[in-house]
Design a protein around this motif. Structure first.
Motif, mmCIF file in Angstrom:
data_model
loop_
_atom_site.group_PDB
_atom_site.id
_atom_site.type_symbol
_atom_site.label_atom_id
_atom_site.label_comp_id
_atom_site.label_asym_id
_atom_site.label_seq_id
_atom_site.Cartn_x
_atom_site.Cartn_y
_atom_site.Cartn_z
ATOM 1 N N ASN A 30 -9.230 -4.555 -3.030
ATOM 2 C CA ASN A 30 -9.245 -2.798 -3.362
ATOM 3 C C ASN A 30 -7.724 -2.563 -4.437
ATOM 4 O OD1 ASN A 30 -11.424 -2.459 -2.276
ATOM 5 N ND2 ASN A 30 -10.085 -0.893 -0.817
ATOM 6 N N ASN A 31 -7.250 -3.190 -3.281
ATOM 7 C CA ASN A 31 -6.154 -3.801 -4.595
ATOM 8 C C ASN A 31 -5.128 -5.195 -4.329
ATOM 9 O OD1 ASN A 31 -5.759 -0.641 -4.771
ATOM 10 N ND2 ASN A 31 -5.773 -0.869 -2.243
ATOM 11 N N GLN A 33 -1.111 -6.375 -4.088
ATOM 12 C CA GLN A 33 0.335 -5.676 -4.346
ATOM 13 C C GLN A 33 1.628 -6.912 -4.236
ATOM 14 O OE1 GLN A 33 1.225 -3.006 -0.885
ATOM 15 N NE2 GLN A 33 -0.752 -2.194 -0.802
ATOM 16 N N TYR A 35 5.041 -8.092 -3.342
ATOM 17 C CA TYR A 35 6.215 -8.038 -2.203
ATOM 18 C C TYR A 35 7.632 -9.282 -2.670
ATOM 19 C CZ TYR A 35 3.571 -4.872 0.684
ATOM 20 O OH TYR A 35 2.665 -3.307 1.605
ATOM 21 N N HIS A 45 8.237 -3.774 -0.825
ATOM 22 C CA HIS A 45 7.293 -3.426 -1.807
ATOM 23 C C HIS A 45 7.882 -2.962 -3.310
ATOM 24 C CE1 HIS A 45 4.322 -0.828 -4.080
ATOM 25 N NE2 HIS A 45 3.168 -2.065 -3.623
ATOM 26 N N LEU A 48 2.391 -2.220 -6.686
ATOM 27 C CA LEU A 48 0.497 -1.853 -6.794
ATOM 28 C C LEU A 48 -0.058 -2.447 -7.487
ATOM 29 C CD1 LEU A 48 -0.847 -0.470 -3.620
ATOM 30 C CD2 LEU A 48 -1.749 0.151 -5.919
ATOM 31 N N ARG A 50 -4.483 -1.691 -8.660
ATOM 32 C CA ARG A 50 -5.732 -1.128 -8.104
ATOM 33 C C ARG A 50 -6.640 -2.178 -8.683
ATOM 34 N NH1 ARG A 50 -5.329 3.421 -5.088
ATOM 35 N NH2 ARG A 50 -3.676 4.666 -5.724
ATOM 36 N N GLY A 94 -9.403 -2.545 2.496
ATOM 37 C CA GLY A 94 -9.163 -1.255 3.348
ATOM 38 C C GLY A 94 -7.564 -1.266 3.714
ATOM 39 N N ASN A 95 -7.986 -1.194 5.411
ATOM 40 C CA ASN A 95 -6.537 -1.062 5.999
ATOM 41 C C ASN A 95 -5.796 -2.880 6.324
ATOM 42 O OD1 ASN A 95 -6.092 1.542 5.667
ATOM 43 N ND2 ASN A 95 -7.203 1.556 7.356
ATOM 44 N N PHE A 97 -4.255 -6.239 5.258
ATOM 45 C CA PHE A 97 -3.096 -7.248 4.334
ATOM 46 C C PHE A 97 -3.238 -8.431 4.528
ATOM 47 C CE2 PHE A 97 -1.441 -3.182 2.422
ATOM 48 C CZ PHE A 97 -1.714 -2.549 2.881
ATOM 49 N N GLN B 50 -4.868 0.700 14.734
ATOM 50 C CA GLN B 50 -5.077 2.202 13.854
ATOM 51 C C GLN B 50 -4.417 3.006 15.290
ATOM 52 O OE1 GLN B 50 -4.210 4.346 11.976
ATOM 53 N NE2 GLN B 50 -5.181 3.316 9.955
ATOM 54 N N THR B 97 -2.043 5.687 6.950
ATOM 55 C CA THR B 97 -3.549 5.284 6.025
ATOM 56 C C THR B 97 -3.834 5.411 5.961
ATOM 57 O OG1 THR B 97 -3.524 3.777 8.937
ATOM 58 C CG2 THR B 97 -5.931 4.727 7.630
ATOM 59 N N GLN B 98 -4.237 5.570 4.261
ATOM 60 C CA GLN B 98 -4.750 5.988 3.517
ATOM 61 C C GLN B 98 -6.582 6.163 3.651
ATOM 62 O OE1 GLN B 98 -3.320 8.146 1.442
ATOM 63 N NE2 GLN B 98 -1.363 7.540 2.682
ATOM 64 N N VAL B 100 -10.108 4.782 2.954
ATOM 65 C CA VAL B 100 -9.717 3.511 2.224
ATOM 66 C C VAL B 100 -10.732 3.331 1.133
ATOM 67 C CG1 VAL B 100 -11.899 1.839 2.781
ATOM 68 C CG2 VAL B 100 -11.141 3.298 4.792
ATOM 69 N N GLY B 103 -7.833 3.669 -1.603
ATOM 70 C CA GLY B 103 -6.256 2.538 -1.386
ATOM 71 C C GLY B 103 -5.346 2.257 -1.284
ATOM 72 N N ALA B 104 -4.443 2.241 -1.664
ATOM 73 C CA ALA B 104 -3.091 2.515 -1.967
ATOM 74 C C ALA B 104 -2.252 2.037 -0.733
ATOM 75 C CB ALA B 104 -3.092 4.004 -2.145
ATOM 76 N N ASN B 105 -2.381 1.589 0.288
ATOM 77 C CA ASN B 105 -1.281 1.878 1.559
ATOM 78 C C ASN B 105 -0.391 0.707 1.457
ATOM 79 O OD1 ASN B 105 -3.264 3.329 3.258
ATOM 80 N ND2 ASN B 105 -3.434 1.686 4.203
ATOM 81 N N VAL B 106 1.000 1.341 1.498
ATOM 82 C CA VAL B 106 1.794 -0.143 0.913
ATOM 83 C C VAL B 106 2.929 -0.308 2.725
ATOM 84 C CG1 VAL B 106 3.927 -0.014 0.210
ATOM 85 C CG2 VAL B 106 1.809 1.245 -1.220
#
Lengths: 109, 118
Positions: A30-31, A33, A35, A45, A48, A50, A94-95, A97, B50, B97-98, B100, B103-106
């Motif tokens: 998805n992305n 990043q 660090y 961080h 990022l 996309r 997604g969530n 990494f 989560q 949590t964003q 899905v 995107g863009a979780n840091v």
């Protein structure tokens, strides 16, 4: 297992020069990043990008992403001694990494 | 707190002992991650929470490793019957949590807990 691999593993440059490090990864993302980690510290961080972007800038940082080659590069311009650190790319789906093996950058004053 | 807090910062233990490592994430961050980092390597994913539940524990190396997050905030990583190979820095990170597809979780990392098993 880790998703990404950075190269070079180690890079040593003079202050004021540009530093380029590359990251290759294995699966769709998805992305991506980047660090930074100073010795003995946690990761911080930096930037990022996309999956639908090709290039992004932030201050002295420039990141590119080529999803067809599954690769990214981080360019640090006009390097400073304080940029000495390890740099890691991280792919996220997604969530989740996954981090690469890192590039250790040394900037010589 | 302002950042992710991990305790202890250093832990030396003997082979076979039980160890607990604590992570206090940024207030309001629903996602919490544990990573393990060996010298000269990148962070290796262990487990992701989560809220209170472990959404993905596929990175835990074996059943000696266990992690909890009972109230959706503080998490504890537990290692039973420690082995010398468990020696590493254990990093905790948290994020908002964003959705899905936006995107863009840091990740915001703590400074880590350095575990040494003698």
């Amino acid at each position: 297992s880790q998703q990404g691999e950075e190269d070079p593993q180690a890079l040593s440059i003079q202050e004021g020069e540009n530093a380029t490090m590359n990251c290759s990864y294995k699966t769709s993302i998805n992305n991506l990043q980047w660090y930074r980690q100073n010795s003995g510290r946690g990761l911080v961080h930096l930037i990022l990008i996309r999956s639908n972007e090709r290039e992004k800038h932030s201050g002295r940082l420039r990141v590119t992403l080529d999803t067809s080659k599954k690769s990214s590069s981080l360019l640090i311009t006009a390097s400073r001694a304080a940029d000495t650190a390890s740099y890691f790319c991280a792919t996220d789906r997604g969530n989740q990494f996954y981090f690469g093996t890192g590039t250790s950058l040394t900037v010589i004053p | 707190g302002a950042g992710v807090s991990q305790t202890p910062s250093n832990k030396v233990t003997e082979k076979g002992k039980y160890v607990e490592l604590r992570c206090d994430p940024i207030s309001g961050h629903t996602a919490l991650y544990w990573y393990r980092q060996s010298l000269g390597q990148g962070p290796e994913f262990l487990i992701y929470f989560q809220g209170t539940g472990a959404a993905d524990d596929s990175g835990l190396p074996n059943d000696r490793f266990f992690a909890v997050r009972p109230e959706g905030s503080v998490s504890t990583l537990k290692i039973q019957r420690t082995e010398r190979g468990d020696s590493a820095v254990y990093l905790c990170a948290s994020s908002l949590t964003q959705a899905v597809f936006s995107g863009a979780n840091v990740l915001t990392f703590g400074a880590g807990s350095r575990l040494t098993v003698l």
